[in-house]
Design a protein around this motif. Structure first.
Motif, PDB file in Angstrom:
ATOM      1  N   HIS A 195       0.877  -1.164   0.000  1.00  0.00           N
ATOM      2  CA  HIS A 195       0.000   0.000   0.000  1.00  0.00           C
ATOM      3  C   HIS A 195       0.916   1.214   0.000  1.00  0.00           C
ATOM      4  O   HIS A 195       1.992   1.176   0.575  1.00  0.00           O
ATOM      5  CB  HIS A 195      -0.895   0.020   1.240  1.00  0.00           C
ATOM      6  CG  HIS A 195      -1.847  -1.128   1.296  1.00  0.00           C
ATOM      7  ND1 HIS A 195      -3.201  -0.977   1.192  1.00  0.00           N
ATOM      8  CD2 HIS A 195      -1.642  -2.467   1.431  1.00  0.00           C
ATOM      9  CE1 HIS A 195      -3.788  -2.151   1.262  1.00  0.00           C
ATOM     10  NE2 HIS A 195      -2.861  -3.076   1.422  1.00  0.00           N
ATOM     11  N   CYS A 218       2.236   4.618   1.229  1.00  0.00           N
ATOM     12  CA  CYS A 218       2.187   5.620   2.290  1.00  0.00           C
ATOM     13  C   CYS A 218       3.529   6.327   2.415  1.00  0.00           C
ATOM     14  O   CYS A 218       3.649   7.278   3.161  1.00  0.00           O
ATOM     15  CB  CYS A 218       1.767   5.020   3.629  1.00  0.00           C
ATOM     16  SG  CYS A 218       3.095   4.336   4.627  1.00  0.00           S
ATOM     17  N   CYS A 269       5.732  -1.074   9.116  1.00  0.00           N
ATOM     18  CA  CYS A 269       4.817   0.013   8.792  1.00  0.00           C
ATOM     19  C   CYS A 269       3.436  -0.594   8.598  1.00  0.00           C
ATOM     20  O   CYS A 269       3.214  -1.345   7.640  1.00  0.00           O
ATOM     21  CB  CYS A 269       5.255   0.764   7.531  1.00  0.00           C
ATOM     22  SG  CYS A 269       4.145   2.120   7.122  1.00  0.00           S
ATOM     23  N   SER A 326       0.806   1.067   7.949  1.00  0.00           N
ATOM     24  CA  SER A 326       0.034   1.848   6.970  1.00  0.00           C
ATOM     25  C   SER A 326       0.220   1.301   5.559  1.00  0.00           C
ATOM     26  O   SER A 326      -0.745   1.118   4.830  1.00  0.00           O
ATOM     27  CB  SER A 326       0.451   3.312   7.000  1.00  0.00           C
ATOM     28  OG  SER A 326       0.145   3.880   8.245  1.00  0.00           O
ATOM     29  N   CYS A 327       1.479   1.053   5.176  1.00  0.00           N
ATOM     30  CA  CYS A 327       1.719   0.544   3.820  1.00  0.00           C
ATOM     31  C   CYS A 327       1.946  -0.963   3.803  1.00  0.00           C
ATOM     32  O   CYS A 327       2.241  -1.529   2.758  1.00  0.00           O
ATOM     33  CB  CYS A 327       2.861   1.288   3.143  1.00  0.00           C
ATOM     34  SG  CYS A 327       4.485   1.027   3.862  1.00  0.00           S
ATOM     35  N   HIS A 328       1.850  -1.588   4.977  1.00  0.00           N
ATOM     36  CA  HIS A 328       1.949  -3.051   5.086  1.00  0.00           C
ATOM     37  C   HIS A 328       3.332  -3.555   4.660  1.00  0.00           C
ATOM     38  O   HIS A 328       3.452  -4.633   4.094  1.00  0.00           O
ATOM     39  CB  HIS A 328       0.859  -3.750   4.281  1.00  0.00           C
ATOM     40  CG  HIS A 328      -0.525  -3.352   4.662  1.00  0.00           C
ATOM     41  ND1 HIS A 328      -1.611  -4.126   4.369  1.00  0.00           N
ATOM     42  CD2 HIS A 328      -1.036  -2.283   5.323  1.00  0.00           C
ATOM     43  CE1 HIS A 328      -2.717  -3.545   4.814  1.00  0.00           C
ATOM     44  NE2 HIS A 328      -2.380  -2.417   5.393  1.00  0.00           N
TER      45      HIS A 328
END
Length: 127
Positions: free
Chosen positions: A59, A61, A86, A88-90
């Motif tokens: 993802h 981010c 992270c 958020s961005c995996h």
């Protein structure tokens, strides 16, 4: 997530770091405050949980990790590896003496129960 088996077997201590910035150069430790140390069963359980993280898609981010772990063998000299997470961005970025280049960047599904359990461990370790 794939962690080098030799590193898992050699790990006797995990240092949990609340990351405050990105390192100035690739391969340098992530700056931040050490918030916990996991040894013995805690270290084994954490590595088992991390190893069970299912793969996922990237993802976007910009990679802004919140926590990292540094794994040490019994000598406590140099980290066998450091893995920054992270949610958020995996993305997981890993470096260290035990990390082959193919495992340096991995992606995980941050919405799965193992990932949420890991996030809960990190949050519980952070004052």
């Amino acid at each position: 997530m794939q962690i080098p088996a030799e590193a898992v077997a050699a790990t006797s201590l995990i240092e949990v770091v609340r990351i405050s910035a990105l390192p100035v150069e690739r391969g340098a430790p992530y700056p931040g405050r050490t918030v916990a140390h996991w040894a013995e069963d805690e270290a084994v359980d954490a590595l088992t949980l991390i190893g069970s993280l299912p793969g996922g898609a990237q993802h976007r981010c910009g990679f802004s990790p919140g926590w990292s772990i540094r794994a040490y063998d019994g000598s406590l000299d140099l980290a066998l590896f450091e893995a920054a997470f992270c949610f958020s961005c995996h993305e997981i970025r890993m470096h260290g003496t035990a990390v082959p280049p193919a495992l340096a960047t991995q992606f995980f599904d941050a919405d799965t129960p193992p990932a949420q359990a890991l996030l809960a461990l990190f949050r519980a370790a952070t004052p």
